[in-house]
Write an enzyme that holds these catalytic residues in place. Structure first.
Site, PDB file in Angstrom:
ATOM      1  N   GLU A 230       0.875  -1.168   0.000  1.00 48.83           N
ATOM      2  CA  GLU A 230       0.000   0.000   0.000  1.00 48.83           C
ATOM      3  C   GLU A 230       0.913   1.219   0.000  1.00 48.83           C
ATOM      4  OE1 GLU A 230      -2.683   2.803   2.683  1.00 48.83           O
ATOM      5  OE2 GLU A 230      -2.924   0.676   3.179  1.00 48.83           O
ATOM      6  N   CYS A 264      -3.365   7.866   4.337  1.00 48.08           N
ATOM      7  CA  CYS A 264      -3.150   7.241   3.030  1.00 48.08           C
ATOM      8  C   CYS A 264      -4.311   7.529   2.081  1.00 48.08           C
ATOM      9  CB  CYS A 264      -2.999   5.731   3.183  1.00 48.08           C
ATOM     10  SG  CYS A 264      -1.659   5.231   4.287  1.00 48.08           S
TER      11      CYS A 264
END
Length: 461
Positions: A230, A264
């Protein structure tokens, strides 16, 4: 022996100091993990679940202490810090609940004279490299399902948040987890890369920068192991003219500025239909001006520092470049005395008059700034939203459910939302496209990355 320091963004003091693991400690951890996995893989899923749930209860019982430690390690306001423990608990409990079905054998239709089925086998040792921005919630995405799947885990946490790894070890020890099933190591970058290359590591999960993900891939190359990455994001939101304006502003601004923008899946660029553009910007600016930048240990603070001065200066540079190129800044930095060059404290900012030639609209900012552009229609919005090297999440705000879903289908992102943003539902797959990464965590599908299929084709004698 090498020493790592955690410099608190609160006041620049050394908050934690730890020795990094040497070669002997790394070798001992690998040996324990491999040995423990042989027995753990044979442990019933129900027993794995009981241990993991006891670990969760131990973490929740420490909520207030962990919240204070989070604030000092990475700067999140104390008023919001404890919320991460709730998110950790929700994700962990969900993955425990999904495990039995996700890991159960796939039974095939009867075939005369044969028994056929597919099992999900654990991989072995899982290495998790976790970040500082949501240090418990990001780690748990792979931690609990790895252990539930019958793997053992070595956790390398960010040097900014080393106490999170230690608190997880304490909680697992209290839960009765056998020695070696979960371990943490404080490591240098070089030693982390060497660990990825070690043949006793069978899976790597990394959350962090694109550059960090590239290093993981280089070191795992040729080993044919699974990796979950990620990486960066530049997540967009589109505000259609049919919205409830106050609700849309509140939702998307929180998505842009929570955790000082260090999320994120935080919103970093906004596209607004032309008819409501001026009204949206005016209300958004008013919303941002209510934020209180200050010492995050003060319960009244709603906007804390960035993780370190260099991160704040990077965002300052993006803002300065955009303004020099013609963008309009809606927030006066002079209203925020703590926001000075070289400081981790940074005034929030809204920018209009921006375009995709500016760094602030293309580079990941990871700070309290968002650019807003007007668009004529859905097609222009979709084109701009997809005009990015990243694709983690994207959000559409609209009262038209059919139109919202139709637009969402056209967006290049791992998760698409309507009428919300900056959120993770652990029953859904968490994944990214383009430079936002690859692989999948959470949901039933997350177990596929942490196991391998094994087919049984048994002919009756």
């Amino acid at each position: 022996m090498a020493i790592q320091q955690t410099i608190s963004p609160v006041d620049g003091s050394v908050y934690v100091e730890r020795e990094q693991a040497d070669a002997a400690a790394i070798e001992a951890a690998l040996t324990r993990a491999v040995t423990a996995q042989q027995a753990w893989r044979e442990t019933a899923i129900s027993e794995r679940a009981s241990v993991c749930l006891r670990m969760v209860e131990a973490i929740v019982a420490r909520r207030d202490v962990l919240a204070e430690e989070l604030t000092w390690q990475m700067g999140r306001p104390i008023a919001a810090a404890a919320g991460e423990i709730g998110g950790f608990e929700g994700r962990a409990r969900t993955m425990v609940a999904l495990a039995e079905k996700a890991l159960s054998p796939i039974r095939l239709a009867d075939k005369p004279g044969f028994t056929r089925y597919i099992t999900r086998e654990p991989l072995g040792v899982s290495l998790i490299v976790a970040p500082w921005n949501f240090p418990f919630m990001t780690a748990v995405n792979t931690l609990v399902p790895s252990i539930m799947a019958g793997n053992t885990v070595i956790l390398k946490h960010s040097a900014q948040t080393p106490l999170c790894a230690e608190r997880l070890q304490e909680a697992f020890d209290e839960s009765g987890l056998p020695e070696g099933v979960f371990q943490y190591l404080h490591l240098s970058h070089d030693d982390t890369e060497a660990l990825i290359r070690d043949p006793r590591i069978h899976h790597v999960s990394f959350t962090g920068s694109v550059a960090g993900g590239e290093r993981v891939e280089r070191n795992a190359a040729g080993r044919f192991i699974t990796t979950g990455l990620e990486l960066g994001g530049k997540d967009p939101a589109y505000i259609r003219a049919d919205v409830d304006l106050d609700e849309a502003v509140a939702g998307v601004m929180d998505g842009a500025f929570f955790n000082s923008g260090q999320s994120c899946c935080g919103i970093e660029r906004i596209y607004v239909q032309q008819d409501i553009f001026d009204a949206f910007v005016a209300r958004a600016a008013a919303w941002v001006k209510q934020l209180r930048l200050g010492n995050p240990t003060d319960p009244a603070t709603t906007l804390g520092p960035l993780v370190k001065p260099a991160a704040a200066d990077f965002v300052r540079g993006q803002i300065e470049d955009a303004v020099a190129a013609g963008a309009k800044a809606w927030i006066d930095p002079g209203d925020y005395p703590l926001s000075t060059p070289g400081s981790a404290y940074l005034a929030p900012q809204l920018l209009t008059g921006v375009d995709h030639s500016m760094r602030v609209m293309t580079e990941e900012s990871f700070g309290p700034v968002v650019g807003i552009m007007p668009v004529a229609d859905d097609d222009e919005a979709v084109a701009l939203m997809n005009d990015s090297a990243f694709g983690l999440t994207a959000a559409v705000f609209t009262r038209d459910r059919v139109a919202g879903e139709s637009i969402a289908r056209r967006l290049e992102a791992g998760t698409v939302f309507t009428n919300r943003c900056d959120y993770l539902d652990p029953e859904l797959a968490w994944t990214g496209v383009k430079q936002s990464g690859r692989g999948c965590s959470l949901s039933r599908l997350g177990y596929e990355t942490l196991t391998r299929p094994k087919s049984f084709h048994l002919k009756h004698a």
